[in-house]
Design an enzyme around this catalytic site. Structure first.
Site, PDB file in Angstrom:
ATOM      1  N   ILE A  66      -9.616 -20.622  83.764  1.00 42.09           N
ATOM      2  CA  ILE A  66     -10.695 -20.554  82.773  1.00 42.09           C
ATOM      3  C   ILE A  66     -12.001 -21.161  83.277  1.00 42.09           C
ATOM      4  O   ILE A  66     -12.994 -21.170  82.563  1.00 42.09           O
ATOM      5  CB  ILE A  66     -10.279 -21.240  81.454  1.00 42.09           C
ATOM      6  CG1 ILE A  66      -9.795 -22.666  81.725  1.00 42.09           C
ATOM      7  CG2 ILE A  66      -9.220 -20.428  80.740  1.00 42.09           C
ATOM      8  CD1 ILE A  66      -9.463 -23.446  80.468  1.00 42.09           C
ATOM      9  N   LYS A 102     -14.172 -22.631  87.211  1.00 39.09           N
ATOM     10  CA  LYS A 102     -14.118 -23.006  88.620  1.00 39.09           C
ATOM     11  C   LYS A 102     -15.495 -23.470  89.062  1.00 39.09           C
ATOM     12  O   LYS A 102     -16.512 -23.159  88.441  1.00 39.09           O
ATOM     13  CB  LYS A 102     -13.664 -21.841  89.495  1.00 39.09           C
ATOM     14  CG  LYS A 102     -14.611 -20.647  89.518  1.00 39.09           C
ATOM     15  CD  LYS A 102     -14.099 -19.564  90.454  1.00 39.09           C
ATOM     16  CE  LYS A 102     -15.048 -18.365  90.475  1.00 39.09           C
ATOM     17  NZ  LYS A 102     -14.592 -17.318  91.415  1.00 39.09           N
ATOM     18  N   GLY A 103     -15.515 -24.222  90.150  1.00 38.37           N
ATOM     19  CA  GLY A 103     -16.778 -24.674  90.712  1.00 38.37           C
ATOM     20  C   GLY A 103     -16.525 -25.545  91.917  1.00 38.37           C
ATOM     21  O   GLY A 103     -15.719 -26.468  91.868  1.00 38.37           O
ATOM     22  N   GLY A 104     -17.204 -25.239  93.035  1.00 43.84           N
ATOM     23  CA  GLY A 104     -17.010 -26.035  94.235  1.00 43.84           C
ATOM     24  C   GLY A 104     -15.570 -25.997  94.686  1.00 43.84           C
ATOM     25  O   GLY A 104     -14.984 -24.947  94.912  1.00 43.84           O
ATOM     26  N   SER A 105     -14.962 -27.160  94.805  1.00 42.22           N
ATOM     27  CA  SER A 105     -13.583 -27.252  95.284  1.00 42.22           C
ATOM     28  C   SER A 105     -12.603 -27.443  94.144  1.00 42.22           C
ATOM     29  O   SER A 105     -11.468 -27.841  94.369  1.00 42.22           O
ATOM     30  CB  SER A 105     -13.466 -28.429  96.252  1.00 42.22           C
ATOM     31  OG  SER A 105     -13.790 -29.632  95.576  1.00 42.22           O
ATOM     32  N   SER A 106     -12.997 -27.181  92.921  1.00 45.65           N
ATOM     33  CA  SER A 106     -12.100 -27.394  91.786  1.00 45.65           C
ATOM     34  C   SER A 106     -11.973 -26.136  90.941  1.00 45.65           C
ATOM     35  O   SER A 106     -12.879 -25.308  90.884  1.00 45.65           O
ATOM     36  CB  SER A 106     -12.592 -28.561  90.924  1.00 45.65           C
ATOM     37  OG  SER A 106     -13.847 -28.263  90.360  1.00 45.65           O
ATOM     38  N   LYS A 107     -10.830 -26.011  90.306  1.00 42.44           N
ATOM     39  CA  LYS A 107     -10.562 -24.926  89.372  1.00 42.44           C
ATOM     40  C   LYS A 107      -9.927 -25.531  88.123  1.00 42.44           C
ATOM     41  O   LYS A 107      -9.281 -26.574  88.189  1.00 42.44           O
ATOM     42  CB  LYS A 107      -9.635 -23.879  89.985  1.00 42.44           C
ATOM     43  CG  LYS A 107     -10.236 -23.070  91.123  1.00 42.44           C
ATOM     44  CD  LYS A 107      -9.251 -22.012  91.604  1.00 42.44           C
ATOM     45  CE  LYS A 107      -9.903 -21.081  92.630  1.00 42.44           C
ATOM     46  NZ  LYS A 107     -10.240 -21.763  93.881  1.00 42.44           N
ATOM     47  N   VAL A 108     -10.115 -24.866  86.991  1.00 40.99           N
ATOM     48  CA  VAL A 108      -9.536 -25.335  85.735  1.00 40.99           C
ATOM     49  C   VAL A 108      -8.699 -24.215  85.143  1.00 40.99           C
ATOM     50  O   VAL A 108      -9.112 -23.055  85.125  1.00 40.99           O
ATOM     51  CB  VAL A 108     -10.627 -25.781  84.739  1.00 40.99           C
ATOM     52  CG1 VAL A 108      -9.995 -26.321  83.466  1.00 40.99           C
ATOM     53  CG2 VAL A 108     -11.507 -26.841  85.371  1.00 40.99           C
ATOM     54  N   ASP A 118     -25.461 -37.336  82.542  1.00 41.38           N
ATOM     55  CA  ASP A 118     -25.410 -35.879  82.734  1.00 41.38           C
ATOM     56  C   ASP A 118     -25.093 -35.173  81.418  1.00 41.38           C
ATOM     57  O   ASP A 118     -24.267 -34.269  81.375  1.00 41.38           O
ATOM     58  CB  ASP A 118     -24.377 -35.520  83.804  1.00 41.38           C
ATOM     59  CG  ASP A 118     -24.525 -34.074  84.296  1.00 41.38           C
ATOM     60  OD1 ASP A 118     -25.632 -33.517  84.170  1.00 41.38           O
ATOM     61  OD2 ASP A 118     -23.536 -33.505  84.791  1.00 41.38           O
TER      62      ASP A 118
END
EC number: 2.7.12.2
Length: 586
Positions: A295, A297-303, A407
């Site tokens: 659902i 993702k970004g850079g080196s991570s996914k959710v 942020d």
């Protein structure tokens, strides 16, 4: 920089400035000026432009500006192999679904041009095309740690060097096999992290069916496959950008009711994009968790949306390849989530696991976030007020714990069963008990929502008032459907506008809303209201403003008796009306 008139000197000057430890804002400003100078179209100039694009990507998740910049400099630098390698790598890492189309256009373009590296560029583009068409692992085309820059030297690219080494190893392996069983080579150097052999350009299509068959037997997709042990050795040395992503999709019944809309769930992510196929499972701390779909993702991570027992959660999976500072930000986030565990204002952490290669964070699942709702448009003022009040109470809870979030943005406010909750504490700062602000070593946050003091200089003081500015930007976006800096298309212009800030444009007819936005977006941090001030503001309480009453009374008296109105008479009537209203409210 004004006295520099050639690309080599300009490049060396920029490198010296970076070595001196300038702030990110200063670096962006220098590169913006450097790319505006006319210093020729050589490899030094190309490197300056590529570094500038990297800075653009570091400052935002939006790849549009970087892509447009690549297109803009194409005619100037198309004769250089490094341009094409950087451009293709950018499109791969951006996850462009039209990669094959882009590659074909690039090949057609290069074929009609004449330049020294034409053959080398065509071989590279055609090999990437072959990989893309056959569903091969494209990570081989992404650069590893960069070596020193030496324009003019015929140095193999990281991809070419790897391909050459693998081709050499294949020959050695074949010689060992032909010499008999006594001469065995394990062939480790032939495999990438995903376990697939990297082929030379003229062998790209060979044995594709065998590779696919080998992968089909795996229980999990490559993104969840075990990594080679030697990956840990490079930890802390490979620069990679960790992006914070939103991790929810769909809209709850409560939010749908508020918006008067429905939104169907999206389809599962394609396994080819690196997502885990639905109904696969992963073991975390000895417990089996079922993967429903990716659902975010970004850079080196996914959710992932996951099922654990009978409950649905969000699982953030971070690949531990990056600089230690970014890893530290994730650990900081975990610690703060545990600090707020059990509170209704913050998304709840369920568990976490730090492995050798991956970090897993199991979180409360949210149906959508505020950024998605704002994009739908047409928010009613009642809905805005309700969300605004919840946001204020959330930030008040955070500030009570002496934490500055740093942020705050719409994507970090998650809707969980109709209630707003805060996520993502990756760059939050803790204030010491004996101070009221912190000394920030570098700029942090998202530019559209960053306060002027957070971007003006390195090691700037940031206090709770910086979060108040961010809240004002979010309210502005809810009311106007765009953030305050939306009219400035690129990062440089946004930063310059913040540095020269006087006041934003307000088109809302709700005077109370405009008033609270102006107060939050005061340039002087000391003039911004506190959370308690905002909770008691007439925008939420509905209390009549004495100044507004004066304006109304004056207009009525002018209609009745002409232009000459006694100011004292106006004040007496306004104060009497204001007093009567307060008594009625009590």
């Amino acid at each position: 920089m004004e006295g520099i008139f050639n690309s080599k000197s300009l490049y060396e000057y920029l490198e010296e400035q970076k070595q001196a430890g300038i702030s990110k804002t200063k670096e962006i400003s220098l590169y913006y000026k450097a790319t505006s100078k006319s210093v020729g179209d050589d490899e030094y100039s190309l490197r300056i432009w590529l570094d500038y694009i990297r800075l653009l990507m570091d400052g935002t998740k939006d790849v549009t500006e970087a892509r447009e910049t690549f297109k803009m400099i194409k005619m100037r630098f198309c004769k250089f192999y490094n341009y094409w390698e950087a451009y293709v790598r950018f499109e791969i890492e951006a996850g462009n679904g039209s990669l094959c189309k882009i590659l074909q256009h690039s090949i057609d373009f290069v074929k009609v041009k004449e330049f020294t590296e034409k053959k080398r560029v065509l071989e590279y583009l055609e090999c990437v095309m072959s990989y893309a068409r056959n569903g091969e692992d494209l990570s081989v085309f992404c650069r590893g740690p960069e070596t020193s820059f030496k324009p003019g030297a015929q140095v193999l690219s990281p991809f070419e060097a790897r391909i050459g080494e693998q081709s050499k190893n294949k020959v050695l392996k074949k010689e060992h096999e032909e010499s008999g069983p006594g001469h065995r080579d394990d062939g480790k150097n032939l495999l990438s992290r995903s376990g697939r052999a990297h082929l030379a350009p003229d062998e790209c299509k060979e044995n594709d069916n065998k590779n696919r068959a080998r992968e089909d037997g795996a229980s999990l997709s490559p993104s969840f496959a075990a990594k080679s042990k030697n990956c840990g050795a490079t930890f802390g040395t490979i620069p990679i950008r960790f992006e914070k992503e939103d991790y929810s999709q769909g809209i709850t019944m409560e939010i749908n009711a508020a918006l008067g809309r429905t939104s169907p769930e999206g389809s599962n992510s394609s396994p080819r994009s690196g997502a885990v196929r639905s109904r696969e499972r992963i073991i975390i701390k000895g417990r089996e968790i079922e993967i429903l779909k990716q659902i975010g993702k970004g850079g080196s991570s996914k959710v992932y949306k996951v099922l654990f027992g009978s409950n649905v959660y969000a699982l953030k999976r971070v690949e531990l390849i990056g600089d230690e500072k970014m890893l530290s930000s994730y650990i900081n986030e975990i610690n703060l989530l545990y600090k707020f565990k059990g509170t209704s204002e913050i998304v709840e952490i369920i568990d976490h696991e730090v492995g050798e290669d991956y970090l897993h964070i199991l979180l409360e699942y949210g149906e959508t976030d505020l950024s998605k709702i704002i994009r739908k448009g047409g928010l009613s003022m009642n809905f805005i007020k309700d969300v605004w009040e919840q946001m204020l109470l959330i930030v008040k809870r955070v500030h009570i714990e002496r934490i500055i979030h740093c942020d705050l943005k719409p994507a970090n406010f998650l809707f969980v069963k109709g209630r707003v909750k805060l996520i993502d504490f990756g760059i939050s700062k803790v204030i010491r008990n004996d101070t009221t602000s912190i000394l920030s070593e570098e700029q942090c946050g998202t530019v559209n929502y960053m306060s002027p003091e957070a971007v003006t200089q390195n090691k700037s003081k940031v206090a709770r008032s910086s979060d108040i500015w961010s809240l004002g930007c979010i309210l502005y976006e809810m009311v106007h459907s765009n953030p305050p800096l939306h009219e400035y298309p690129n990062l440089i212009q946004k930063i310059q506008r913040l540095q020269e800030y006087s006041e934003f444009k307000y088109t809302s007819k709700n005077k109370a809303a405009v008033m609270v936005m102006k107060e939050c977006l005061a340039r002087d941090p000391k003039k911004r209201p506190t959370i308690d001030n905002l909770l008691n503001h007439r925008f939420l309480t509905g209390e009549m403003c004495l100044e507004s009453l004066r304006e109304l009374v004056e207009k009525i008296l002018k209609i009745d008796g002409g232009d000459r109105v006694d100011p004292e008479h106006v004040d007496r009537i306004a104060e009497q009306l204001h007093s009567t209203h307060r008594q009625d409210q009590a």
